[in-house]
Motif scaffolding. Structure first.
Motif, short mmCIF file in Angstrom:
data_model
loop_
_atom_site.label_atom_id
_atom_site.label_comp_id
_atom_site.label_asym_id
_atom_site.label_seq_id
_atom_site.Cartn_x
_atom_site.Cartn_y
_atom_site.Cartn_z
N LYS A 30 3.06 19.97 -0.37
CA LYS A 30 3.36 18.61 0.06
C LYS A 30 2.28 17.65 -0.41
CE LYS A 30 1.51 19.64 4.64
NZ LYS A 30 1.83 19.71 6.05
N VAL A 31 2.60 16.38 -0.36
CA VAL A 31 1.68 15.32 -0.73
C VAL A 31 1.39 14.54 0.54
CG1 VAL A 31 1.36 13.26 -2.15
CG2 VAL A 31 2.66 15.19 -3.04
N VAL A 32 0.10 14.30 0.81
CA VAL A 32 -0.28 13.58 2.02
C VAL A 32 -1.16 12.38 1.66
CG1 VAL A 32 -0.12 15.60 3.53
CG2 VAL A 32 -2.27 15.09 2.40
N PRO A 33 -1.04 11.29 2.42
CA PRO A 33 -1.92 10.15 2.17
C PRO A 33 -3.33 10.47 2.64
CG PRO A 33 -0.48 9.71 4.04
CD PRO A 33 -0.07 11.03 3.47
N PHE A 34 -4.31 9.89 1.97
CA PHE A 34 -5.71 10.14 2.30
C PHE A 34 -6.46 8.83 2.21
CE2 PHE A 34 -10.06 11.22 0.93
CZ PHE A 34 -10.43 12.08 1.94
N PHE A 35 -7.37 8.59 3.16
CA PHE A 35 -8.18 7.38 3.16
C PHE A 35 -9.64 7.76 3.15
CE2 PHE A 35 -10.66 4.17 5.46
CZ PHE A 35 -10.42 3.07 4.65
N ALA B 115 -0.17 5.93 -7.09
CA ALA B 115 -1.29 5.06 -7.45
C ALA B 115 -2.37 5.11 -6.37
CB ALA B 115 -0.80 3.63 -7.63
N ARG B 116 -3.55 4.69 -6.76
CA ARG B 116 -4.69 4.60 -5.85
C ARG B 116 -4.83 3.14 -5.45
NH1 ARG B 116 -10.51 3.84 -6.40
NH2 ARG B 116 -11.59 5.30 -5.04
N VAL B 117 -5.09 2.89 -4.17
CA VAL B 117 -5.28 1.52 -3.68
C VAL B 117 -6.71 1.40 -3.19
CG1 VAL B 117 -4.54 -0.21 -2.01
CG2 VAL B 117 -2.86 1.37 -2.98
N GLU B 118 -7.49 0.55 -3.86
CA GLU B 118 -8.89 0.38 -3.49
C GLU B 118 -9.11 -1.03 -2.97
OE1 GLU B 118 -13.31 0.26 -5.51
OE2 GLU B 118 -11.74 1.45 -6.46
N ILE C 189 0.85 -1.20 0.00
CA ILE C 189 0.00 0.00 0.00
C ILE C 189 0.88 1.25 0.00
CG2 ILE C 189 -1.65 1.36 1.36
CD1 ILE C 189 -2.89 -1.34 2.25
N SER C 190 1.90 1.26 0.84
CA SER C 190 2.81 2.41 0.92
C SER C 190 3.53 2.64 -0.40
CB SER C 190 3.84 2.20 2.03
OG SER C 190 3.21 2.10 3.28
N ASN C 191 4.03 1.56 -1.00
CA ASN C 191 4.75 1.68 -2.28
C ASN C 191 3.84 2.20 -3.38
OD1 ASN C 191 7.10 0.74 -1.09
ND2 ASN C 191 6.76 -1.38 -1.73
N ALA C 192 2.60 1.72 -3.42
CA ALA C 192 1.66 2.19 -4.44
C ALA C 192 1.38 3.68 -4.26
CB ALA C 192 0.36 1.38 -4.37
N LEU C 193 1.18 4.11 -3.03
CA LEU C 193 0.93 5.53 -2.78
C LEU C 193 2.15 6.37 -3.14
CD1 LEU C 193 -1.04 5.35 0.58
CD2 LEU C 193 -1.96 5.85 -1.69
N ALA C 194 3.33 5.86 -2.86
CA ALA C 194 4.56 6.58 -3.20
C ALA C 194 4.69 6.76 -4.71
CB ALA C 194 5.78 5.84 -2.64
N ILE D 163 -3.54 9.77 -2.61
CA ILE D 163 -2.72 10.87 -2.13
C ILE D 163 -3.39 12.18 -2.54
CG2 ILE D 163 -0.53 9.64 -2.10
CD1 ILE D 163 0.13 10.98 -4.77
N LYS D 164 -3.19 13.19 -1.74
CA LYS D 164 -3.71 14.52 -2.06
C LYS D 164 -2.56 15.51 -1.99
CE LYS D 164 -8.52 14.15 -0.95
NZ LYS D 164 -9.68 14.93 -0.60
N ARG D 165 -2.58 16.42 -2.93
CA ARG D 165 -1.56 17.47 -2.94
C ARG D 165 -2.07 18.67 -2.16
NH1 ARG D 165 2.31 15.76 -5.86
NH2 ARG D 165 2.03 14.51 -7.72
N ARG D 166 -1.23 19.16 -1.29
CA ARG D 166 -1.54 20.37 -0.53
C ARG D 166 -0.68 21.49 -1.12
NH1 ARG D 166 -5.86 18.45 1.82
NH2 ARG D 166 -5.52 16.93 3.45
N ASP D 167 -1.31 22.54 -1.57
CA ASP D 167 -0.58 23.67 -2.16
C ASP D 167 0.28 24.37 -1.11
OD1 ASP D 167 -1.74 23.25 -4.64
OD2 ASP D 167 -3.40 24.64 -4.25
#
Length: 107
Positions: free
Chosen positions: A75-80, A41-44, A33-38, A53-57
């Motif tokens: 920055k890029v942050v993980p989102f669930f 990619a989207r993990v469903e 899951i971590s590698n896919a997000l890095a 992942i979501k980009r924060r301006d």
């Protein structure tokens, strides 16, 4: 629940597996899951939810201690996002005041 508690619970439910096997399985799932997000990619996981992942301006923020303005980089942050089945299961298992139905009934 911590990772070690998850491993212990899965081991108890699957006595034919060694603790090391369960630990390897759990770690592999988290790593994938971590590698896919890095990779962006989207993990469903159907019925459970989706990791994205979501980009924060970049923005101007404030240091809460001093009140000084500071520059916050992009920055890029993980989102669930929880899936429908998970949301329903959680909502049906809890009361509106936040306590679980079992805890409120003493059971």
């Amino acid at each position: 629940m911590t990772k070690s508690e998850l491993i212990a619970s899965l081991k108890a439910d699957n006595p034919h597996l060694t603790e090391r096997d369960v630990e390897t399985i759990v770690s592999t799932i988290f790593d994938e899951i971590s590698n896919a997000l890095a990779r962006g990619a989207r993990v469903e996981l159907r019925g459970f939810g989706a990791f994205t992942i979501k980009r924060r301006d970049a923005r101007v923020g404030r240091n809460p201690r001093t009140g000084e303005t500071v520059s916050v980089d992009e920055k890029v942050v993980p989102f669930f996002k929880a899936g429908k089945e998970l949301r329903e299961r959680v909502n049906n298992g809890t009361r509106k005041n936040g306590g679980s139905a079992d805890a409120a009934s003493g059971g």
